[in-house]
Design a protein around this motif. Structure first.
Motif, PDB file in Angstrom:
ATOM      1  N   ILE A 164       2.253   1.681  -3.493  1.00 44.84           N
ATOM      2  CA  ILE A 164       1.228   2.197  -4.404  1.00 44.84           C
ATOM      3  C   ILE A 164       1.029   3.700  -4.178  1.00 44.84           C
ATOM      4  O   ILE A 164       0.859   4.473  -5.141  1.00 44.84           O
ATOM      5  CB  ILE A 164      -0.094   1.428  -4.201  1.00 44.84           C
ATOM      6  N   ARG A 165       1.058   4.118  -2.902  1.00 47.04           N
ATOM      7  CA  ARG A 165       0.891   5.543  -2.601  1.00 47.04           C
ATOM      8  C   ARG A 165       1.984   6.387  -3.258  1.00 47.04           C
ATOM      9  O   ARG A 165       1.717   7.449  -3.832  1.00 47.04           O
ATOM     10  CB  ARG A 165       0.898   5.736  -1.082  1.00 47.04           C
ATOM     11  N   ALA A 197       1.136   2.234 -10.825  1.00 47.99           N
ATOM     12  CA  ALA A 197       0.365   2.221  -9.581  1.00 47.99           C
ATOM     13  C   ALA A 197      -0.980   1.526  -9.799  1.00 47.99           C
ATOM     14  O   ALA A 197      -1.447   0.753  -8.953  1.00 47.99           O
ATOM     15  CB  ALA A 197       0.158   3.646  -9.077  1.00 47.99           C
ATOM     16  N   ASP A 198      -1.591   1.811 -10.943  1.00 43.90           N
ATOM     17  CA  ASP A 198      -2.870   1.175 -11.269  1.00 43.90           C
ATOM     18  C   ASP A 198      -2.703  -0.340 -11.424  1.00 43.90           C
ATOM     19  O   ASP A 198      -3.507  -1.117 -10.891  1.00 43.90           O
ATOM     20  CB  ASP A 198      -3.424   1.779 -12.554  1.00 43.90           C
ATOM     21  N   THR A 250      -0.384  -2.206 -10.119  1.00 40.72           N
ATOM     22  CA  THR A 250      -0.063  -2.781  -8.808  1.00 40.72           C
ATOM     23  C   THR A 250      -1.310  -2.896  -7.941  1.00 40.72           C
ATOM     24  O   THR A 250      -1.509  -3.892  -7.233  1.00 40.72           O
ATOM     25  CB  THR A 250       0.995  -1.926  -8.100  1.00 40.72           C
ATOM     26  N   LEU A 251      -2.162  -1.886  -8.002  1.00 46.27           N
ATOM     27  CA  LEU A 251      -3.400  -1.919  -7.218  1.00 46.27           C
ATOM     28  C   LEU A 251      -4.318  -3.041  -7.694  1.00 46.27           C
ATOM     29  O   LEU A 251      -4.945  -3.737  -6.875  1.00 46.27           O
ATOM     30  CB  LEU A 251      -4.108  -0.574  -7.329  1.00 46.27           C
ATOM     31  N   LEU A 259      -2.852  -6.293  -6.446  1.00 51.29           N
ATOM     32  CA  LEU A 259      -3.100  -6.465  -5.015  1.00 51.29           C
ATOM     33  C   LEU A 259      -4.546  -6.843  -4.750  1.00 51.29           C
ATOM     34  O   LEU A 259      -4.829  -7.727  -3.920  1.00 51.29           O
ATOM     35  CB  LEU A 259      -2.747  -5.173  -4.267  1.00 51.29           C
ATOM     36  N   SER A 260      -5.488  -6.207  -5.446  1.00 54.76           N
ATOM     37  CA  SER A 260      -6.901  -6.538  -5.249  1.00 54.76           C
ATOM     38  C   SER A 260      -7.201  -7.968  -5.680  1.00 54.76           C
ATOM     39  O   SER A 260      -7.960  -8.684  -5.021  1.00 54.76           O
ATOM     40  CB  SER A 260      -7.786  -5.550  -6.014  1.00 54.76           C
ATOM     41  N   LEU A 288       0.830  -1.207   0.000  1.00 49.93           N
ATOM     42  CA  LEU A 288       0.000   0.000   0.000  1.00 49.93           C
ATOM     43  C   LEU A 288       0.867   1.260   0.000  1.00 49.93           C
ATOM     44  O   LEU A 288       0.547   2.256  -0.669  1.00 49.93           O
ATOM     45  CB  LEU A 288      -0.937  -0.011   1.215  1.00 49.93           C
TER      46      LEU A 288
END
Length: 362
Positions: free
Chosen positions: A191-192, A202-203, A205-206, A209-210, A188
């Protein structure tokens, strides 16, 4: 649970009626062929099913409500003998008093001695019949106790199996599908920071992660998943891990497509790879490599996970961490002695070798 005097189990009535009918038929035939007052004895043998059924139901009621199943055999046997004697005497007295008047005239004509000593004949007939009936009643009571105890044992075994299954499920839920909180916190944070430097990454990676979190939660509903599904989640995990470790982490994977359809526990490979990152790469300032290989061997699927480690690392520090201990416990719950999990290390690398039975989704 409320106990009904008249059982609702069809099995009880089926066995009771079959056994009673056989005994009644044999007794009636014997009375017709070999005894005096044949018609009276044959009728008695047929009518006796009614009071015998009531006696059987009464015994069953007392056995269940007074919990005689908990008594020792030393106390239960005398109790059965006593109850059988009482029931046999009452049944025989009732049958004689109800049935005999219909045949008394013919019986007296056949045997003139009955008229002179009717009380003695009736008393002797009741006593003799009670002794014979006592054997039948005892046999029924003993058979009922045997069937009841056998049913109790089976129900207890089923309950134990269900409890064992629930315990196994609870243990599996504890040992599987656990993502490292430290890994999530770092992901997290990464990503920040990426959101200010590289929005597309970042997108990605998010999303990774989801998907990893969703897979971890949904896999709790499944005992096994395909190797192909597991490899996808390993790739998602490594995408996130590489962002944190950047060029320090090198990962290669070689799994033949012939293995993709086979089943294995969810999050298994992910946890092994995570263990390699945590105990290997994170302890190397210059970074290192992780390799994941798979192969088929006869009736087993095998995996080989190797990662670089610091030269001063030992087997005690690397090989038996909480992660590998949980993996080993989880595999033993699922496969017992059919699984093999071994760890070895040398001066530069730590190796995990895993072997489980081949299994495909039907």
């Amino acid at each position: 649970m409320k106990l009904n005097f008249f059982p609702r189990e069809r099995e009880f009535w089926l066995y009771h009626l079959i056994a009673s009918s056989i005994v009644a038929a044999i007794t009636a035939m014997s009375g017709l062929l070999w005894s005096r007052h044949s018609h009276f004895n044959a009728t008695l043998a047929l009518v006796w099913i009614i009071p015998f059924t009531f006696a059987a139901l009464t015994f069953r009621w007392h056995y269940k409500t007074r919990q005689w199943n908990r008594l020792s055999m030393g106390r239960l046997v005398p109790l059965v003998l006593f109850y059988a004697a009482v029931f046999a005497f009452l049944m025989m007295s009732l049958l004689v008093l109800v049935v005999m008047p219909f045949f008394w005239h013919d019986m007296v004509q056949e045997d003139y001695a009955l008229a002179r000593n009717s009380i003695g004949f009736v008393s002797q007939f009741i006593l003799t019949g009670s002794l014979q009936l006592h054997i039948t009643v005892c046999a029924w009571f003993i058979l009922y106790i045997s069937f009841s105890k056998n049913k109790e044992v089976k129900e207890r075994e089923l309950t134990n199996l269900q409890l064992h299954a629930h315990l196994k499920d609870a243990q599996l839920s504890n040992l599987s599908n656990q993502l490292n909180p430290h890994f999530l916190f770092n992901a997290l944070n990464n990503i920040r920071f990426l959101m200010h430097e590289n929005v597309p990454m970042a997108d990605d990676t998010l999303v990774a992660l989801s998907e990893l979190l969703r897979y971890s939660l949904e896999s709790a509903k499944h005992e096994k998943v395909s190797v192909a599904q597991e490899l996808e989640i390993v790739e998602r995990y490594m995408l996130i891990a590489k962002i944190q470790h950047e060029d320090r982490l090198q990962f290669s994977m070689s799994i033949p497509s012939t293995m993709h359809a086979y089943l294995l526990p969810p999050m298994l490979l992910q946890m092994l790879v995570e263990n390699a990152v945590k105990h290997g790469i994170e302890n190397l300032h210059e970074g290192g490599r992780i390799t994941l290989r798979g192969e088929l061997e006869q009736d087993r699927i095998c995996f080989h996970i190797e990662n670089d480690i610091p030269q001063e690392s030992s087997l005690q520090k690397v090989g038996f961490g909480i992660g590998l201990q949980n993996i080993g416990k989880r595999l033993r719950l699922l496969y017992g002695d059919k699984m093999h999990l071994t760890t070895t290390n040398n001066a530069h690398s730590f190796i995990v070798q895993l072997s489980i039975p081949q299994e495909k989704k039907i």
